[in-house]
Design an enzyme around this catalytic site. Sequence first.
Site, PDB file in Angstrom:
ATOM      1  N   GLU A  92       0.831  -1.205   0.000  1.00 37.45           N
ATOM      2  CA  GLU A  92       0.000   0.000   0.000  1.00 37.45           C
ATOM      3  C   GLU A  92       0.860   1.248   0.000  1.00 37.45           C
ATOM      4  O   GLU A  92       0.361   2.347   0.165  1.00 37.45           O
ATOM      5  CB  GLU A  92      -0.930   0.069   1.212  1.00 37.45           C
ATOM      6  CG  GLU A  92      -1.298  -1.218   1.851  1.00 37.45           C
ATOM      7  CD  GLU A  92      -0.210  -1.700   2.815  1.00 37.45           C
ATOM      8  OE1 GLU A  92      -0.215  -2.898   3.101  1.00 37.45           O
ATOM      9  OE2 GLU A  92       0.630  -0.907   3.258  1.00 37.45           O
ATOM     10  N   SER A 151       8.432  -4.604   3.312  1.00 38.01           N
ATOM     11  CA  SER A 151       7.131  -5.261   3.189  1.00 38.01           C
ATOM     12  C   SER A 151       7.054  -5.966   1.832  1.00 38.01           C
ATOM     13  O   SER A 151       7.950  -6.746   1.516  1.00 38.01           O
ATOM     14  CB  SER A 151       6.009  -4.238   3.390  1.00 38.01           C
ATOM     15  OG  SER A 151       4.770  -4.892   3.567  1.00 38.01           O
ATOM     16  N   ASP A 160       5.835  -9.362  14.123  1.00 37.00           N
ATOM     17  CA  ASP A 160       5.155  -9.050  12.856  1.00 37.00           C
ATOM     18  C   ASP A 160       3.888  -9.890  12.707  1.00 37.00           C
ATOM     19  O   ASP A 160       3.939 -11.114  12.734  1.00 37.00           O
ATOM     20  CB  ASP A 160       6.126  -9.328  11.699  1.00 37.00           C
ATOM     21  CG  ASP A 160       5.644  -8.745  10.378  1.00 37.00           C
ATOM     22  OD1 ASP A 160       4.418  -8.621  10.180  1.00 37.00           O
ATOM     23  OD2 ASP A 160       6.507  -8.415   9.552  1.00 37.00           O
ATOM     24  N   HIS A 168       5.712  -5.253  12.009  1.00 32.38           N
ATOM     25  CA  HIS A 168       5.914  -5.310  10.559  1.00 32.38           C
ATOM     26  C   HIS A 168       6.741  -4.107  10.098  1.00 32.38           C
ATOM     27  O   HIS A 168       6.410  -2.966  10.407  1.00 32.38           O
ATOM     28  CB  HIS A 168       4.547  -5.330   9.859  1.00 32.38           C
ATOM     29  CG  HIS A 168       4.637  -5.577   8.377  1.00 32.38           C
ATOM     30  ND1 HIS A 168       5.260  -6.692   7.845  1.00 32.38           N
ATOM     31  CD2 HIS A 168       4.195  -4.859   7.314  1.00 32.38           C
ATOM     32  CE1 HIS A 168       5.180  -6.647   6.519  1.00 32.38           C
ATOM     33  NE2 HIS A 168       4.548  -5.540   6.174  1.00 32.38           N
TER      34      HIS A 168
END
Lengths: 354, 354
Positions: free
Chosen positions: B150, B219, B302, B331
């Site tokens: 994202e 990520s 995470d 995370h």
Amino acid sequence: MARAPQIETVISNFTPRFITSGVPLADFEEATAGLVDWEDWLPRWSGRAEIHEALGHDALEEARGLSAADHLTTAALLYHFAKFMAVQFPEAMRATHAKAVECHRLALPHMEPPGERVAIPFEGTELYGNLRKPSGIHKPPVVIMVPGLEATKEEIFGYAPSLLSRGIATLPVDGPGQGEAEYHLPIRGDYETVASAIIDWIESRPDLDTSRVGIFGVSLGGYHAPRAAAFEKRIKACVSISGAYDWAENWDKKSDLNKEVFRIRSHAKTLEQAHEIGKTLTLRACAKNITCPIYIAAGGLDRITAVEAANQLAADVSGPKVLSIIEDGNHVCHNRPYKVRPQTSDWLALQLGE
Amino acid sequence: MARAPQIETVISNFTPRFITSGVPLADFEEATAGLVDWEDWLPRWSGRAEIHEALGHDALEEARGLSAADHLTTAALLYHFAKFMAVQFPEAMRATHAKAVECHRLALPHMEPPGERVAIPFEGTELYGNLRKPSGIHKPPVVIMVPGLEATKEEIFGYAPSLLSRGIATLPVDGPGQGEAEYHLPIRGDYETVASAIIDWIESRPDLDTSRVGIFGVSLGGYHAPRAAAFEKRIKACVSISGAYDWAENWDKKSDLNKEVFRIRSHAKTLEQAHEIGKTLTLRACAKNITCPIYIAAGGLDRITAVEAANQLAADVSGPKVLSIIEDGNHVCHNRPYKVRPQTSDWLALQLGE
């Protein structure tokens, strides 16, 4: 269980201050989670500081200078906030303060641009400051940075980068009642004596431009800075953020913790005596003597210094002025740093430019 | 009233991410206070972004470049987080995205060091990146920065300063399925094709050292980066933070919002189809081909990418490796930035130094 009133005071007033000053969010959250007793504040924050201190020492050993500087300035900041209002525990406060000073001092030569610890003669003793000069600029102007009541040169350091990037040297100093000086010199109203000693010292430095000296203060330092400018005419520009006009006038509205911190750092035996000393911190008679350009900022939501102080100061001064009331700003506008930090930095660069 | 599940997902997973990325604390608090409906997330954050955008335009008009850059990068970041997972509202998402890109683009020439928007030819179309070069260094090494699912080049920009200060040029790029490319190019597993196109472009730049190219991803970008390194041997060093080893293997444990965002950005019609595309994002067969030095970091707490992914990748690679498991990290270790950011920056400077 209900949190101690000191914790309520500190968290409700200063959460944005911690984060804006550079405390990592999770450090703040984890240091304060479930905190009930005020005596636990200092060890909890110190515990977080130790993590950064250890990372800093690892980086030093591995010659990773920039990382060492980052870790150690964060460690210093956390040790500082561990003890910043812990006046009820003088031994722990002083030991923790020593760690804050030491971590920041270790960081100084590894910063970019590097910093230098300096000793400034003052009334038979010394004040300590941290000087940084902008890269690649010959004889830069310099801004004296004056912290607030519970702040120190290691906290107000956070304002330095935006000045340095605009070509201005920065000199945060622990004045009387502040930081390293608080144990042997009490808070005093006539900060012009301090500013004059600092500028005398600046004049001894061939690498700084003595004709372009500014002063920048926040909170109690936002009183000290214009007070100095009223008397010390070598000051060419002044920034005052959330400073008092007459420090004692709202004595009854101050929190118990705030009054006690002032009592200790003004070396008063009683709150009554502290109140009397507080009355010497006033711009009432002298603000009209301020002739250098001044930038006055205040937060409309300030619960510590009423916004009227800024209006009174602005009404009194005799020179050029900017009055910036940040309607949605709290004390020192820590919740709206983007409405005062870039603006005051740009303004100082303009005033002190060649 | 209970908050929408999307808001719960985003706030519980990403609060440290927002603040560590540069969102002012009070902006986050005020944008999310009392928020109940997911459809209100975007306008609330956009409202905060507009404040910074207006400050940025004021600063531009007054030729206060450094301040303009600060305000506009903050505006871009807030517009980005306004829309970063708002795939349910495609028109508003795209319009807000355009504002994020525009604000950041306006900021670029005023940053110190300045940034430059670049277009990178890729399979008959173009990818966009933002290049910044360290001051005063001739032909610096360069690191390709790969954002997560994202995220976009405007978010991963936050990692640039610590690389720039260590003499490394930074090149965040919106790859397929990301940022400016997400509308016409879907997420794909073979990021080596993207990396090769970027390095072809780097080779066209006489001001960058083509022999010293690194790649840095977090990520989903922490999957893309090692995937590229397995095939593209012009990559001389790789950093992977909280990257998946096999993206689809924990499909059932992903949040509904996470799966829906992946579906949209992989241009899949159904979640089943998205799951199939997700299976192409794997290092299982190729990680052994990674021979360049690699720094693998992961957070022990995470909840999005299991820490086993880092262990699997580290076990497979054939070259020098650092495996850093941050036990108390979430995370991307956004809650412990000081345990990965300085360390990976120092490591890249060492790998890509002359």
